[in-house]
Design an enzyme around this catalytic site. Sequence first.
Site, PDB file in Angstrom:
ATOM      1  N   THR A   1       0.663  -1.073   0.125  1.00 60.60           N
ATOM      2  CA  THR A   1       0.429   0.006   0.212  1.00 60.60           C
ATOM      3  C   THR A   1       0.543   0.921  -0.369  1.00 60.60           C
ATOM      4  O   THR A   1       1.040   2.479  -0.705  1.00 60.60           O
ATOM      5  CB  THR A   1      -0.884   0.029   0.800  1.00 60.60           C
ATOM      6  OG1 THR A   1      -1.810  -0.857   1.556  1.00 60.60           O
ATOM      7  CG2 THR A   1      -1.482   1.205   0.894  1.00 60.60           C
TER       8      THR A   1
ATOM      9  N   ASP B   1       1.994   4.111   6.971  1.00 57.96           N
ATOM     10  CA  ASP B   1       2.734   2.874   6.805  1.00 57.96           C
ATOM     11  C   ASP B   1       0.562   1.984   6.728  1.00 57.96           C
ATOM     12  O   ASP B   1      -0.002   1.966   7.051  1.00 57.96           O
ATOM     13  CB  ASP B   1       2.931   2.325   8.028  1.00 57.96           C
ATOM     14  CG  ASP B   1       3.818   1.358   7.635  1.00 57.96           C
ATOM     15  OD1 ASP B   1       3.915   1.409   6.198  1.00 57.96           O
ATOM     16  OD2 ASP B   1       4.434   0.805   8.645  1.00 57.96           O
ATOM     17  N   GLY B   2       1.106   0.753   6.838  1.00 53.63           N
ATOM     18  CA  GLY B   2       0.209   0.064   6.202  1.00 53.63           C
ATOM     19  C   GLY B   2       0.299  -1.428   7.877  1.00 53.63           C
ATOM     20  O   GLY B   2       0.337  -0.514   8.115  1.00 53.63           O
ATOM     21  N   ALA B   3      -1.031  -2.432   6.842  1.00 51.43           N
ATOM     22  CA  ALA B   3      -0.580  -2.893   8.288  1.00 51.43           C
ATOM     23  C   ALA B   3      -1.197  -4.593   7.740  1.00 51.43           C
ATOM     24  O   ALA B   3      -1.674  -4.767   6.994  1.00 51.43           O
ATOM     25  CB  ALA B   3      -2.005  -2.924   9.140  1.00 51.43           C
TER      26      ALA B   3
ATOM     27  N   GLY C   1       4.186  -6.518  10.089  1.00 52.80           N
ATOM     28  CA  GLY C   1       5.357  -7.353  10.827  1.00 52.80           C
ATOM     29  C   GLY C   1       4.768  -8.354   9.182  1.00 52.80           C
ATOM     30  O   GLY C   1       6.504  -9.400   9.605  1.00 52.80           O
ATOM     31  N   GLY C   2       4.083  -8.374   8.176  1.00 50.53           N
ATOM     32  CA  GLY C   2       4.141  -9.727   7.293  1.00 50.53           C
ATOM     33  C   GLY C   2       5.362  -9.649   5.988  1.00 50.53           C
ATOM     34  O   GLY C   2       6.028 -10.865   5.683  1.00 50.53           O
TER      35      GLY C   2
ATOM     36  N   GLU D   1       9.708  -0.328  11.414  1.00 49.44           N
ATOM     37  CA  GLU D   1       8.009   0.685  11.099  1.00 49.44           C
ATOM     38  C   GLU D   1       8.091   1.143  12.348  1.00 49.44           C
ATOM     39  O   GLU D   1       7.091   2.029  12.863  1.00 49.44           O
ATOM     40  CB  GLU D   1       6.859  -0.492  11.008  1.00 49.44           C
ATOM     41  CG  GLU D   1       6.614  -1.234   9.181  1.00 49.44           C
ATOM     42  CD  GLU D   1       6.325  -2.094   8.759  1.00 49.44           C
ATOM     43  OE1 GLU D   1       6.147  -2.553   7.836  1.00 49.44           O
ATOM     44  OE2 GLU D   1       6.284  -3.142   9.642  1.00 49.44           O
TER      45      GLU D   1
ATOM     46  N   LYS E   1      -7.868  -5.684   5.529  1.00 43.49           N
ATOM     47  CA  LYS E   1      -7.606  -6.212   6.749  1.00 43.49           C
ATOM     48  C   LYS E   1      -8.206  -5.476   7.490  1.00 43.49           C
ATOM     49  O   LYS E   1      -7.681  -5.426   8.633  1.00 43.49           O
ATOM     50  CB  LYS E   1      -6.400  -5.068   6.434  1.00 43.49           C
ATOM     51  CG  LYS E   1      -5.579  -4.823   4.808  1.00 43.49           C
ATOM     52  CD  LYS E   1      -4.467  -6.403   5.330  1.00 43.49           C
ATOM     53  CE  LYS E   1      -3.992  -6.714   4.324  1.00 43.49           C
ATOM     54  NZ  LYS E   1      -2.744  -6.014   3.824  1.00 43.49           N
TER      55      LYS E   1
END
Length: 279
Positions: free
Chosen positions: A45, A101-103, A115-116, A123, A141
């Site tokens: 993303t 940031d993404g998730a 952390g994937g 991060e 998500k």
Amino acid sequence: MSSSSSSTKDQAALVESSKRAAAFQAVADHLLPSYTRIGVGSGSTVVYVVEAIAALGPSVTDSMTFYPTGAQSEALIEAANLRLQYINKLAPADQLDVAFDGADEVDADLNLIKGGGACLWQEKVVATAARNFVCVADFRKLSDRLGKAWKKGIPIEVLPIAAPRVLGELRAMGARDPQIRSGLPGKAGALVTDNGMWIIDAPFAPLRLPSDEGEAAEGEWTVDALADRLIKIPGVAEIGLFSGKNGLEVASGAQKPVAAYFGMADGTVEVRKAAAAAS
């Protein structure tokens, strides 16, 4: 082309367009022209976050400096001709104005699993250095409880020599078959992070929120209680649970986003905003 392969391609295109829509709206809402220090996270993303930032043009971005969470975001920043700096160069008294940031999963209270992509430690350092942390994701998500949608487990960055004992602790805590993350297909053996650590993925039962009623079953944890317990295990460097306070509740060190943007399957963007501190 078969109908199944066509459908798969259509779904992939839908996901990418939803990520892009969320990223552009998040940047429009949270990147003020007066900002000078911006954190840039990792993941698919964030590609669109950097695209949205670069689209603002040099008249806006030339006065800004961008702080990556890892090699991927570093490359994105450089490719977009944005000014790059590293978080270790940020003075202790200074903060980033905003971090995007993404998730991997976001729950109803805006707790995150991250952390994937194995960049969770950097991060968290960047997110907690920002006055405002903004999460950008797609509809897959969005979850009411962590662990319902993201089945791979909570990423935990560990010292390699401690990994066997950490695995034992996790099993005793109720983790369901925690595993050291493999480096395959690119590398035999364990995946090694940018910090020279390993990642353990530890699936738990869906994590409870303070608002949940009834007694917790054996092996069930609240988000904050599990986060506190995991980080205290000897050999654990950092964990992929982002929980606790948000930037509206504390002046610095917030792990939770002030807002999360989700690109939805119908082309809209759903925004979930964090609660402010209680008066």
